[in-house]
Design an enzyme around this catalytic site. Sequence first.
Site, mmCIF file in Angstrom:
data_model
loop_
_atom_site.group_PDB
_atom_site.id
_atom_site.type_symbol
_atom_site.label_atom_id
_atom_site.label_comp_id
_atom_site.label_asym_id
_atom_site.label_seq_id
_atom_site.Cartn_x
_atom_site.Cartn_y
_atom_site.Cartn_z
ATOM 1 N N ASP A 8 0.877 -1.170 0.000
ATOM 2 C CA ASP A 8 0.000 0.000 0.000
ATOM 3 C C ASP A 8 0.917 1.224 0.000
ATOM 4 O O ASP A 8 2.139 1.081 -0.216
ATOM 5 C CB ASP A 8 -1.007 -0.031 1.175
ATOM 6 C CG ASP A 8 -0.361 0.212 2.533
ATOM 7 O OD1 ASP A 8 0.887 0.320 2.609
ATOM 8 O OD2 ASP A 8 -1.094 0.289 3.533
ATOM 9 N N CYS A 66 2.973 -3.317 4.030
ATOM 10 C CA CYS A 66 2.169 -2.137 4.388
ATOM 11 C C CYS A 66 2.892 -1.433 5.537
ATOM 12 O O CYS A 66 4.075 -1.672 5.743
ATOM 13 C CB CYS A 66 0.723 -2.514 4.713
ATOM 14 S SG CYS A 66 0.476 -3.532 6.178
ATOM 15 N N THR A 68 2.692 -1.720 8.848
ATOM 16 C CA THR A 68 3.136 -2.671 9.876
ATOM 17 C C THR A 68 3.243 -4.110 9.365
ATOM 18 O O THR A 68 3.880 -4.939 10.011
ATOM 19 C CB THR A 68 2.116 -2.698 11.027
ATOM 20 O OG1 THR A 68 0.835 -3.038 10.473
ATOM 21 C CG2 THR A 68 2.038 -1.353 11.734
ATOM 22 N N HIS A 99 8.034 -24.292 9.924
ATOM 23 C CA HIS A 99 7.002 -24.824 10.826
ATOM 24 C C HIS A 99 5.582 -24.587 10.318
ATOM 25 O O HIS A 99 4.685 -25.375 10.602
ATOM 26 C CB HIS A 99 7.132 -24.182 12.212
ATOM 27 C CG HIS A 99 8.314 -24.653 12.988
ATOM 28 N ND1 HIS A 99 8.394 -24.571 14.353
ATOM 29 C CD2 HIS A 99 9.490 -25.213 12.582
ATOM 30 C CE1 HIS A 99 9.562 -25.068 14.773
ATOM 31 N NE2 HIS A 99 10.250 -25.449 13.704
ATOM 32 N N HIS A 134 4.540 -30.862 11.983
ATOM 33 C CA HIS A 134 4.053 -29.535 11.612
ATOM 34 C C HIS A 134 2.876 -29.650 10.635
ATOM 35 O O HIS A 134 1.960 -28.830 10.661
ATOM 36 C CB HIS A 134 5.180 -28.712 10.979
ATOM 37 C CG HIS A 134 6.370 -28.582 11.884
ATOM 38 N ND1 HIS A 134 6.317 -27.916 13.081
ATOM 39 C CD2 HIS A 134 7.635 -29.074 11.776
ATOM 40 C CE1 HIS A 134 7.492 -27.979 13.678
ATOM 41 N NE2 HIS A 134 8.312 -28.683 12.906
#
Length: 145
Positions: A8, A66, A68, A99, A134
Amino acid sequence: MRIALGADHAGWAQKDQLVAYLVKKDYEVVDVGPYRDEESVDYPDYALKACDAVLTGQVDCAILVCGTGIGMAMTANKLPRIRAANVVLPQFGALCREHNDANVLALSGRFIDFETNRQIVDEFLGASFKGDRHQARLDKIAELE
Ligand code: RB5
């Protein structure tokens, strides 16, 4: 390996830096935009474009940037078969592949510098899913979809 990249306005600059970095390393890159420094765009629009490329098999994985990484990961994880990890530490770049078999990496363009994000991307692209116990855990996540 084919990789979709999206962002963004808060991740646009680092997304472009990552595109250049990955092209130089001979990865096949699909840049879903935005393609210029726009005042404001909505991260879900670009998360969906990149995840669609993963889900249709056009690419093997996606990297989203973005402010964060949180909104990108939240959006991506709404989609069945997408496993997005919001990563700020290089070690987690590898662990989310090993994992969690993450197929989408969500990065912060505002709080993490390019050098660290580049290291996260290198770890992510260099690691492989370890399967076994996993996989059983991922099967339980898939049951929720
Ligand atoms: C945009 O201001 C910001 O909210 C967005 O880039 C992202 O950080 C959301 O999770």
